[in-house]
Design a protein around this motif. Structure first.
Motif, mmCIF file in Angstrom:
data_model
loop_
_atom_site.group_PDB
_atom_site.id
_atom_site.type_symbol
_atom_site.label_atom_id
_atom_site.label_comp_id
_atom_site.label_asym_id
_atom_site.label_seq_id
_atom_site.Cartn_x
_atom_site.Cartn_y
_atom_site.Cartn_z
ATOM 1 N N PHE A 135 0.835 -1.203 0.000
ATOM 2 C CA PHE A 135 0.000 0.000 0.000
ATOM 3 C C PHE A 135 0.872 1.255 0.000
ATOM 4 C CE2 PHE A 135 -2.893 2.811 2.697
ATOM 5 C CZ PHE A 135 -3.674 3.198 1.626
ATOM 6 N N ALA A 136 1.919 1.272 0.847
ATOM 7 C CA ALA A 136 2.776 2.454 0.963
ATOM 8 C C ALA A 136 3.553 2.708 -0.321
ATOM 9 C CB ALA A 136 3.725 2.280 2.144
ATOM 10 N N VAL A 137 4.045 1.642 -0.963
ATOM 11 C CA VAL A 137 4.779 1.810 -2.224
ATOM 12 C C VAL A 137 3.859 2.375 -3.303
ATOM 13 C CG1 VAL A 137 5.956 0.570 -4.085
ATOM 14 C CG2 VAL A 137 6.497 0.038 -1.698
ATOM 15 N N ILE A 138 2.615 1.878 -3.367
ATOM 16 C CA ILE A 138 1.644 2.409 -4.331
ATOM 17 C C ILE A 138 1.396 3.893 -4.085
ATOM 18 C CG2 ILE A 138 -0.787 2.297 -5.044
ATOM 19 C CD1 ILE A 138 -0.655 -0.726 -4.552
ATOM 20 N N LEU A 139 1.390 4.282 -2.818
ATOM 21 C CA LEU A 139 1.138 5.680 -2.461
ATOM 22 C C LEU A 139 2.336 6.582 -2.745
ATOM 23 C CD1 LEU A 139 -0.729 5.220 0.948
ATOM 24 C CD2 LEU A 139 -1.734 5.839 -1.250
ATOM 25 N N GLY A 140 3.493 5.990 -3.061
ATOM 26 C CA GLY A 140 4.655 6.794 -3.403
ATOM 27 C C GLY A 140 5.727 6.845 -2.335
ATOM 28 N N LEU A 141 5.584 6.105 -1.263
ATOM 29 C CA LEU A 141 6.605 6.072 -0.218
ATOM 30 C C LEU A 141 7.802 5.261 -0.724
ATOM 31 C CD1 LEU A 141 6.417 7.340 2.635
ATOM 32 C CD2 LEU A 141 5.956 5.062 3.536
ATOM 33 N N ARG A 142 9.004 5.698 -0.377
ATOM 34 C CA ARG A 142 10.189 4.960 -0.796
ATOM 35 C C ARG A 142 10.162 3.543 -0.223
ATOM 36 N NH1 ARG A 142 12.690 9.680 0.873
ATOM 37 N NH2 ARG A 142 13.634 8.563 2.641
ATOM 38 N N PRO A 143 10.619 2.540 -0.989
ATOM 39 C CA PRO A 143 10.541 1.150 -0.524
ATOM 40 C C PRO A 143 11.181 0.927 0.843
ATOM 41 C CG PRO A 143 11.084 1.194 -2.844
ATOM 42 C CD PRO A 143 11.101 2.621 -2.381
ATOM 43 N N GLY A 144 12.314 1.599 1.102
ATOM 44 C CA GLY A 144 12.967 1.429 2.400
ATOM 45 C C GLY A 144 12.085 1.900 3.546
ATOM 46 N N ARG A 145 11.503 3.091 3.393
ATOM 47 C CA ARG A 145 10.622 3.619 4.436
ATOM 48 C C ARG A 145 9.353 2.775 4.546
ATOM 49 N NH1 ARG A 145 9.034 9.638 4.570
ATOM 50 N NH2 ARG A 145 8.562 9.001 6.710
ATOM 51 N N ALA A 146 8.850 2.315 3.405
ATOM 52 C CA ALA A 146 7.643 1.488 3.426
ATOM 53 C C ALA A 146 7.905 0.169 4.147
ATOM 54 C CB ALA A 146 7.165 1.228 1.997
ATOM 55 N N PHE A 147 9.082 -0.428 3.884
ATOM 56 C CA PHE A 147 9.433 -1.694 4.532
ATOM 57 C C PHE A 147 9.565 -1.513 6.047
ATOM 58 C CE2 PHE A 147 12.595 -4.812 5.996
ATOM 59 C CZ PHE A 147 11.966 -5.986 5.598
ATOM 60 N N ARG A 148 10.237 -0.443 6.462
ATOM 61 C CA ARG A 148 10.399 -0.183 7.894
ATOM 62 C C ARG A 148 9.047 0.067 8.562
ATOM 63 N NH1 ARG A 148 10.882 3.924 11.608
ATOM 64 N NH2 ARG A 148 12.391 3.554 13.303
ATOM 65 N N ALA A 149 8.175 0.804 7.882
ATOM 66 C CA ALA A 149 6.846 1.080 8.439
ATOM 67 C C ALA A 149 6.072 -0.219 8.638
ATOM 68 C CB ALA A 149 6.073 2.019 7.507
ATOM 69 N N GLY A 150 6.130 -1.112 7.636
ATOM 70 C CA GLY A 150 5.428 -2.383 7.759
ATOM 71 C C GLY A 150 5.950 -3.220 8.908
ATOM 72 N N VAL A 151 7.281 -3.273 9.053
ATOM 73 C CA VAL A 151 7.863 -4.066 10.141
ATOM 74 C C VAL A 151 7.475 -3.485 11.499
ATOM 75 C CG1 VAL A 151 10.029 -4.783 11.228
ATOM 76 C CG2 VAL A 151 9.774 -4.916 8.747
ATOM 77 N N VAL A 194 2.875 6.279 6.520
ATOM 78 C CA VAL A 194 1.925 5.720 5.560
ATOM 79 C C VAL A 194 0.664 6.573 5.514
ATOM 80 C CG1 VAL A 194 0.637 3.671 4.878
ATOM 81 C CG2 VAL A 194 2.843 3.421 6.018
ATOM 82 N N ALA A 195 0.179 6.972 6.684
ATOM 83 C CA ALA A 195 -1.020 7.813 6.746
ATOM 84 C C ALA A 195 -0.779 9.154 6.051
ATOM 85 C CB ALA A 195 -1.427 8.023 8.204
ATOM 86 N N GLU A 196 0.415 9.721 6.253
ATOM 87 C CA GLU A 196 0.732 10.994 5.603
ATOM 88 C C GLU A 196 0.825 10.820 4.088
ATOM 89 O OE1 GLU A 196 1.501 14.957 5.007
ATOM 90 O OE2 GLU A 196 0.703 13.901 6.757
ATOM 91 N N ALA A 197 1.435 9.721 3.653
ATOM 92 C CA ALA A 197 1.530 9.460 2.212
ATOM 93 C C ALA A 197 0.152 9.263 1.609
ATOM 94 C CB ALA A 197 2.405 8.231 1.965
ATOM 95 N N ALA A 198 -0.735 8.589 2.337
ATOM 96 C CA ALA A 198 -2.097 8.387 1.848
ATOM 97 C C ALA A 198 -2.831 9.713 1.719
ATOM 98 C CB ALA A 198 -2.847 7.455 2.798
#
Length: 465
Positions: free
Chosen positions: A24-40, A273-277
Motif C-alpha cells: 500500500f505504501a509503495v503504491i502511495l509513493g513512499l520509498r521502498p525502504g521507508r515502506a518496509f520499515r513502516a510495515g515491520v 503511511v497515513a501521511e503518504a495516503a
C-alpha cells in the motif's frame, strides 16, 4: 478459496498487515525502504498488542470463572467467546469467500465516494462472515447470506467514517478509522446517550476521566494504580487465592502501562503511511480524505477503556443473573469487554461513568439478542463440526452474538425478500449521508465539548499515545 482465506487468516495481523502496508505504501509513493520499515514496525506493534491482550485474557479468565461460580449462575446457553465465534464464521460457506467479497464491496464504495475507509483489517472480516452465516441459516439461502455480509460491510464502513473524528481526536490516530464488527455498532448507542447525558443537570458536570481522577487523587489516580486496584478487587470477588489476587493486580497494572506503549510503536510505523495516503488522495482527489481501517485492538489500551472494561466484568454477571428471560452465561467474552466499549469511550470524552452506564445498557440488550439467536448460533457451530465446551448444548457469545447489528440482521432475515433489500437501501443511504459530511464535523448537535472543557479527556502524560 477456503484454503486461501484460511491461509491468510492463519498468518494473523502481525504478518499480513506488514505485507499489506508495504504494498500500500509503495503504491502511495513512499520509498521502498521507508515502506518496509513502516510495515515491520506495525507488525511489531501488533505482536506487542497481542501479547498484552493475551496476558489480559489469561489473567481475567480465572477471576471471571470464579465470579460466575460465586454468583451461582444457572444459565443454559454458554458464551463460547470470540475465538470460537470467528472459527465458526470462517468455517462457514460464507466465510470461505468473505475476504474477496469484503474487498470488492470496499473498493466499490471507495470508487463511488461512499466511504473514506480502506479496510485492511482482513482477519476481522469474520464479523461479516458470521452475519452471513446466521442469515444463510435463517433464510435457508446461501445467496441471502452473501447479500447480508455485503450489507454488513457497508454499515461498518459508514460507522467507521462517522466515528473517525472522535477516534482520531481522542486516541491521536491521524487518518485512521475502526471498521470493527464488534466495536463500531455501539456508536449507534453512544451518540444519543452522550447527547442525553449532556442535558441532565448535575450528571452532565460529572467528570470521571483518567486525567481528572489523577488530578484529584495524585499517584493513586494514575492508570497503573487504577489497574492494580481493579485487579485486586476482581480477584477478591472471584474468590482467588492471595497469590493469584496479587498477580492479577500487577498484571492489570502492567496492561495499563504496556498497551499504550505497544500502540505507540504501531502508530510510529503507521504515521508515514497515513501521511503518504493523505498526500496521494489530495493530489488525485482534491477535497477527499482517505482513512486506513484497522483493528480496534489499537484502541483498547487507553486507561479509560481498560478501567471501564474491568468494571463491566462483575456488572455483566450481575445483569445476566437478574435479567428476566436471559439464558446466556457470560464467560468466554468477559475479558474482551475493552472491544465492546473502546469506540464509545471517545464519544463520552473518556468519562468512565458514562461509558459504564452505556456498557451496562449494551450488555442488557445484547443478552436478549444472544439468547434469541442461540439456536441458530448452535446450528452454525454444528455445521462446521465445532466441539462445544464441556456438556454445553446451546451456544452463543457476547462479542457478536449480543451485538445490536446481529439482532438487526436476525430480525430482517425473518422476511428476507423484503427486509434485506430495505436494509441494503438504508445502509447505502446512511453511507451517502456520512460521506457528505466534512471530516471532523460533529455528528450530532451537542457533541461538542461544553465551554471550558477540553475536546478529549487526555490521559496522564506518561500514558498518552
Amino acid at each position: 478459496m477456503e484454503t486461501v482465506t484460511q491461509f491468510i487468516t492463519d498468518l494473523g495481523p502481525a504478518v499480513v498487515l506488514p505485507v499489506l502496508i508495504f504494498v500500500f505504501a509503495v503504491i502511495l509513493g513512499l520509498r521502498p525502504g521507508r515502506a518496509f520499515r513502516a510495515g515491520v514496525l506495525i507488525g511489531i506493534g501488533f505482536v506487542g498488542i497481542g501479547l498484552v491482550i493475551t496476558l489480559l485474557l489469561e489473567q481475567l479468565g480465572p477471576a471471571a470463572e470464579g465470579l460466575a461460580e460465586r454468583f451461582e449462575v444457572q444459565l443454559n446457553v454458554i458464551d463460547v467467546g470470540w475465538p470460537s465465534t470467528a472459527a465458526i464464521a470462517f468455517g462457514s460457506q460464507v466465510g470461505a469467500f468473505i475476504i474477496p467479497l469484503g474487498l470488492a464491496v470496499n473498493i466499490a464504495l471507495l470508487g463511488i465516494g461512499l466511504t473514506r475507509t480502506l479496510n485492511i483489517d482482513l482477519w476481522n472480516y469474520w464479523h461479516m462472515a458470521f452475519i452471513g452465516a446466521i442469515v444463510a441459516i435463517v433464510t435457508e439461502s446461501l445467496l441471502w447470506g452473501f447479500v447480508a455480509a455485503a450489507i454488513h460491510m457497508v454499515i461498518l464502513l459508514a460507522l467507521a467514517d462517522w466515528s473517525a473524528p472522535w477516534i482520531q481526536r481522542y486516541y491521536n490516530f491521524p487518518n485512521v478509522s475502526l471498521p470493527h464488527g464488534t466495536s463500531a455498532p455501539y456508536v449507534f448507542l453512544a451518540i444519543p446517550l452522550n447527547y442525553l447525558f449532556d442535558r441532565i443537570p448535575v450528571v452532565r458536570d460529572w467528570k470521571l476521566d483518567p486525567d481528572t481522577i489523577q488530578r484529584r487523587f495524585g499517584v493513586f489516580g494514575e492508570s497503573i494504580i487504577l489497574g492494580l486496584v481493579l485487579g485486586i478487587v476482581l480477584g477478591v470477588l472471584g474468590g482467588l487465592s492471595l497469590n493469584a489476587v496479587l498477580q492479577l493486580g500487577i498484571s492489570l497494572a502492567a496492561v495499563m502501562l504496556l498497551l499504550p506503549r505497544m500502540v505507540a510503536i504501531l502508530m510510529e510505523g503507521l504515521a508515514p503511511v497515513a501521511e503518504a495516503a493523505r498526500e496521494f488522495v489530495q493530489r488525485r482527489f482534491p477535497g477527499r480524505n482517505l482513512y486506513i481501517g484497522l483493528d480496534s485492538a489499537i484502541a483498547v489500551g487507553a486507561p479509560a477503556v481498560i478501567a471501564t472494561a474491568l468494571l463491566m466484568v462483575p456488572i455483566t454477571l450481575v445483569i445476566a443473573v437478574v435479567l428476566p428471560g436471559n439464558q446466556v452465561l457470560p464467560f468466554g467474552d468477559l475479558a474482551t469487554m475493552p472491544f465492546i466499549v473502546c469506540m464509545m469511550v471517545p464519544i463520552f470524552r473518556g468519562n468512565i461513568f458514562r461509558s459504564v452506564v452505556a456498557g451496562a445498557i449494551a450488555i442488557a440488550g445484547g443478552l436478549y439478542i444472544a439468547t434469541a439467536i442461540s439456536p441458530v448460533f448452535t446450528q452454525a457451530a454444528n455445521n462446521v463440526n465445532f466441539q462445544a465446551p464441556g456438556d454445553a448444548t446451546q451456544l452463543s457469545s457476547l462479542v457478536d452474538g449480543a451485538n445490536p447489528v446481529t439482532g438487526l440482521f436476525f430480525g430482517v432475515a425473518q422476511a428476507p425478500a423484503v427486509g434485506l433489500p430495505l436494509l441494503g437501501a438504508a445502509a447505502l443511504l446512511f453511507a451517502w449521508w456520512v460521506s457528505r459530511r466534512q471530516p471532523g464535523e460533529p455528528a450530532v448537535a451537542g457533541s461538542k465539548p461544553r465551554p471550558g472543557e477540553p475536546e478529549r479527556a487526555r490521559e496522564p502524560q506518561e500514558e498518552r499515545i
